[in-house]
Design a protein around this motif. Structure first.
Motif, PDB file in Angstrom:
ATOM      1  N   LYS A 397       0.765  -1.277   0.035  1.00  0.00           N
ATOM      2  CA  LYS A 397      -0.030   0.196  -0.036  1.00  0.00           C
ATOM      3  C   LYS A 397       1.119   1.116  -0.169  1.00  0.00           C
ATOM      4  O   LYS A 397       0.491   2.206  -0.570  1.00  0.00           O
ATOM      5  CB  LYS A 397      -1.057  -0.036   1.131  1.00  0.00           C
ATOM      6  N   LEU A 398       2.001   1.096   0.761  1.00  0.00           N
ATOM      7  CA  LEU A 398       3.015   2.380   1.000  1.00  0.00           C
ATOM      8  C   LEU A 398       3.568   2.488  -0.396  1.00  0.00           C
ATOM      9  O   LEU A 398       3.706   3.546  -0.956  1.00  0.00           O
ATOM     10  CB  LEU A 398       3.799   2.019   2.026  1.00  0.00           C
ATOM     11  N   ALA A 399       3.969   1.343  -1.064  1.00  0.00           N
ATOM     12  CA  ALA A 399       4.598   1.648  -2.467  1.00  0.00           C
ATOM     13  C   ALA A 399       3.630   2.205  -3.569  1.00  0.00           C
ATOM     14  O   ALA A 399       3.989   3.005  -4.281  1.00  0.00           O
ATOM     15  CB  ALA A 399       5.163   0.404  -2.750  1.00  0.00           C
ATOM     16  N   ALA A 400       2.552   1.683  -3.422  1.00  0.00           N
ATOM     17  CA  ALA A 400       1.323   2.122  -4.449  1.00  0.00           C
ATOM     18  C   ALA A 400       0.914   3.289  -4.156  1.00  0.00           C
ATOM     19  O   ALA A 400       1.034   4.330  -5.379  1.00  0.00           O
ATOM     20  CB  ALA A 400       0.008   1.319  -4.200  1.00  0.00           C
ATOM     21  N   SER A 401       0.921   3.950  -3.120  1.00  0.00           N
ATOM     22  CA  SER A 401       0.933   5.511  -2.785  1.00  0.00           C
ATOM     23  C   SER A 401       1.993   6.302  -3.193  1.00  0.00           C
ATOM     24  O   SER A 401       1.767   7.473  -3.889  1.00  0.00           O
ATOM     25  CB  SER A 401       0.698   5.521  -1.048  1.00  0.00           C
ATOM     26  N   VAL A 402       3.233   5.960  -2.900  1.00  0.00           N
ATOM     27  CA  VAL A 402       4.429   6.685  -3.545  1.00  0.00           C
ATOM     28  C   VAL A 402       4.226   6.797  -5.052  1.00  0.00           C
ATOM     29  O   VAL A 402       4.718   7.991  -5.722  1.00  0.00           O
ATOM     30  CB  VAL A 402       5.973   5.846  -3.023  1.00  0.00           C
ATOM     31  N   VAL A 403       4.013   5.828  -5.566  1.00  0.00           N
ATOM     32  CA  VAL A 403       3.931   5.743  -7.220  1.00  0.00           C
ATOM     33  C   VAL A 403       2.946   6.784  -7.512  1.00  0.00           C
ATOM     34  O   VAL A 403       3.240   7.526  -8.456  1.00  0.00           O
ATOM     35  CB  VAL A 403       3.681   4.267  -7.841  1.00  0.00           C
ATOM     36  N   GLN A 404       1.694   6.687  -7.000  1.00  0.00           N
ATOM     37  CA  GLN A 404       0.660   7.514  -7.556  1.00  0.00           C
ATOM     38  C   GLN A 404       0.829   9.122  -7.098  1.00  0.00           C
ATOM     39  O   GLN A 404       0.622   9.996  -7.820  1.00  0.00           O
ATOM     40  CB  GLN A 404      -0.671   7.186  -6.803  1.00  0.00           C
ATOM     41  N   GLN A 405       1.802   9.309  -6.131  1.00  0.00           N
ATOM     42  CA  GLN A 405       1.875  10.635  -5.747  1.00  0.00           C
ATOM     43  C   GLN A 405       3.235  11.208  -6.157  1.00  0.00           C
ATOM     44  O   GLN A 405       3.592  12.420  -5.996  1.00  0.00           O
ATOM     45  CB  GLN A 405       2.070  10.828  -4.238  1.00  0.00           C
ATOM     46  N   ALA A 406       4.115  10.285  -7.009  1.00  0.00           N
ATOM     47  CA  ALA A 406       5.372  10.511  -7.338  1.00  0.00           C
ATOM     48  C   ALA A 406       5.104  12.027  -8.431  1.00  0.00           C
ATOM     49  O   ALA A 406       4.360  11.807  -9.350  1.00  0.00           O
ATOM     50  CB  ALA A 406       6.185   9.531  -7.984  1.00  0.00           C
ATOM     51  N   ALA A 407       6.260  12.634  -8.450  1.00  0.00           N
ATOM     52  CA  ALA A 407       6.360  13.875  -9.242  1.00  0.00           C
ATOM     53  C   ALA A 407       6.873  13.379 -10.539  1.00  0.00           C
ATOM     54  O   ALA A 407       6.944  14.262 -11.768  1.00  0.00           O
ATOM     55  CB  ALA A 407       7.210  14.910  -8.786  1.00  0.00           C
ATOM     56  N   GLU A 408       7.461  12.292 -10.844  1.00  0.00           N
ATOM     57  CA  GLU A 408       7.705  11.903 -12.154  1.00  0.00           C
ATOM     58  C   GLU A 408       6.798  10.718 -12.858  1.00  0.00           C
ATOM     59  O   GLU A 408       6.256  10.241 -11.949  1.00  0.00           O
ATOM     60  CB  GLU A 408       9.214  10.984 -11.936  1.00  0.00           C
ATOM     61  N   GLY A 409       7.155  10.654 -14.296  1.00  0.00           N
ATOM     62  CA  GLY A 409       6.233   9.676 -14.625  1.00  0.00           C
ATOM     63  C   GLY A 409       6.593   8.264 -14.521  1.00  0.00           C
ATOM     64  O   GLY A 409       7.815   8.073 -14.617  1.00  0.00           O
TER      65      GLY A 409
END
Length: 517
Positions: A397-409
């Protein structure tokens, strides 16, 4: 799983394999087309100064065949716009036709090219034949093993000329080559069966997981409906409380009758008890057996030893080790199952062991009830430690949240460099929504009309497939209308067998070439 359910499952798997074959048919045709061209160029450039009319006709016919088939697959068999029967027959035609084309080429190499003046040497014939034979087998293993019928429709016509040539041109000096051919044939067949079995198992697991998901959604819906019914019952109970004084005598009579019924049920429970034990043990799982009639419970210790305890003492022990926040929920779940409101008792809770809290899953089911009163007599269940699973879920869940909120594509590709996921930033960079690019190849969303751009994409694809990584600047014109310069870094993700299962890419835009629509 019942027989009708298994039949429906296999029908779903076969349907999925047909659709997958249609999706991969274009890649199959392109690879076979390039293989024929490559083999013909080898012949013309290195092996024979004399041109063969039959071989020239063969390369022309085979090229025309592959181009026509590719065009039909591209424009007629589009996603979800075709019938399964017609698609299946089309794939069979493509596979058999391709096998005949390749087999004809091998036949010409072994019989026509050897009759030229000067004739092609046996070593050259074996080289040209082996290129067509082995690479065709590899292509078939790559694209067609989801259906053994399609695999053999290509492979059998391909290998037939090799059997003929072994007896038509017996040469002791090159018998080793034919032994190698036959051995490779056996390897191809075994690999095809193994690949087919693995792909079929993966498809079955996919559809079973999908079915489990649907069942879970139905359970959630059923729970919501039950909650609404409980709300209605609570409203009715308030009305009953207002009429309590008027019906006091009737209520007392009903209580007496209910008490008598309960006493009779307890007597039957004590007279008709049967022992039922949990007959198997699973690694890491602790089974238990609750004799409700005699107030005894049989437990399995962490050392897999069986012990029997009195229910009351065990209940007191549970109230001490179960987390206070979970205790009421566990009691309610157990009560509801014993009363028959739920098909099984299934809870996730925390228990204390050696001054540490562990997450466990407790699953149980009443296996024996009184035939008249329906009172539970015996119950079996298991306890499973899921602490590590909970930790893994939290990390995911933490990894998925980081990916969705990342400033890079950020995007994820499968082993064939097709999109399987993308975050919102990547959608903004490309101008496409995620559902619009899923399943497409890495460069299918960019313009490839220029030779330089197409060549660069081909080099990047080769580098990813060979080295598993790429890092560099891409000046892309996306089909969405955006023209951007992206610095892209792509790395392969491998499994325990060092096989590539996914590619993860990160891209960020540091300048614009034109107005972004």
């Amino acid at each position: 799983m019942s027989e009708p359910q298994e039949t429906e499952l296999y029908d779903h798997v076969d349907t999925a394999h047909i659709k997958s074959s249609i999706r991969q048919s274009k890649a199959l045709l392109i690879n076979l087309f390039l293989l024929c061209i490559f083999d013909y160029l080898l012949y013309r450039l290195f092996y024979s100064p004399v041109s063969s009319l039959c071989f020239n006709i063969w390369i022309a016919v085979s090229s025309l065949f592959f181009i026509i088939c590719w065009s039909i697959s591209e424009f007629y068999f589009k996603e979800n716009h075709y019938g399964l029967n017609s698609a299946n027959r089309w794939m069979q035609f493509i596979c058999f036709g391709s096998g005949v084309v390749i087999g004809t080429g091998i036949l010409l190499i072994n019989f026509n090219l050897t009759s030229l003046n000067p004739p092609l040497t046996a070593a050259h014939v074996l080289t040209l034949s082996s290129v067509l034979y082995m690479i065709t087998g590899i292509i078939c293993l790559t694209y067609l093993t989801q259906s053994l019928r399609l695999f053999f429709l290509v492979f059998l016509p391909t290998i037939l000329p090799l059997f003929i040539s072994q007896f038509a041109h017996p040469q002791t000096a090159y018998s080793l080559f034919y032994v190698a051919y036959n051995f490779i044939l056996i390897i191809f067949v075994f690999s095809a069966f193994a690949s087919h079995r693995n792909k079929r198992r993966m498809s079955i697991l996919f559809f079973k997981n999908k079915e489990l998901k649907l069942n879970a959604e139905e359970q959630v819906k059923w729970t919501d409906e039950l909650y609404q019914q409980l709300q209605v019952e609570m409203d009715k109970s308030k009305e009953i409380e207002l009429q309590l004084q008027l019906h006091n005598q009737l209520l007392e009579q009903k209580v007496k009758e209910r008490t008598y019924d309960i006493e009779k049920m307890n007597e039957r429970l004590e007279n008709n008890a049967q022992n039922l034990r949990l007959a198997h043990e699973i690694a890491g799982i602790r089974p238990w057996h609750w004799d409700i009639e005699h107030r005894k419970i049989e437990l399995t210790t962490p050392e897999q030893d069986r012990i029997t305890k009195d229910w009351k003492s065990h209940q007191s022990y549970l109230e001490k080790i179960i987390h206070p926040d979970d205790l009421l929920f566990v009691k309610r779940a157990l009560y509801r199952h014993l009363r028959g409101y739920t098909s099984r008792f299934d809870v996730i809770m925390r228990i204390q062991y050696d001054d540490h809290w562990y997450w466990v899953q407790e699953v149980g089911q009443v296996v024996l009830r009184h035939p008249q009163s329906n009172i539970p007599l015996r119950m079996i269940g298991i306890r499973r430690d899921i602490s590590q699973e909970k930790k893994d879920q939290d990390r995911l869940k933490l990894a998925a949240s980081v990916v969705q909120q990342a400033a890079e594509g950020i995007f994820v590709l499968d082993e064939n460099l097709c999109y399987v996921d993308a975050n919102p930033c990547y959608e903004q960079l490309t101008g496409f929504k995620k559902h619009e690019i899923l399943g497409k190849h890495l460069f299918d969303i960019t313009q490839n009309d220029k030779f330089q751009q197409k060549n660069m994409h081909l080099n990047i694809t080769k580098q990813l497939l060979q080295k598993g990584e790429f890092d560099g600047e891409l000046n892309e014109n996306f089909l969405s209308g955006k023209e951007v310069s992206i610095w892209t870094h792509i790395n392969a993700v491998k499994n325990d067998n060092d096989q590539i299962i996914n590619y993860i890419g990160i891209g960020w835009c540091f300048k614009k070439y034109a107005d972004i629509k």
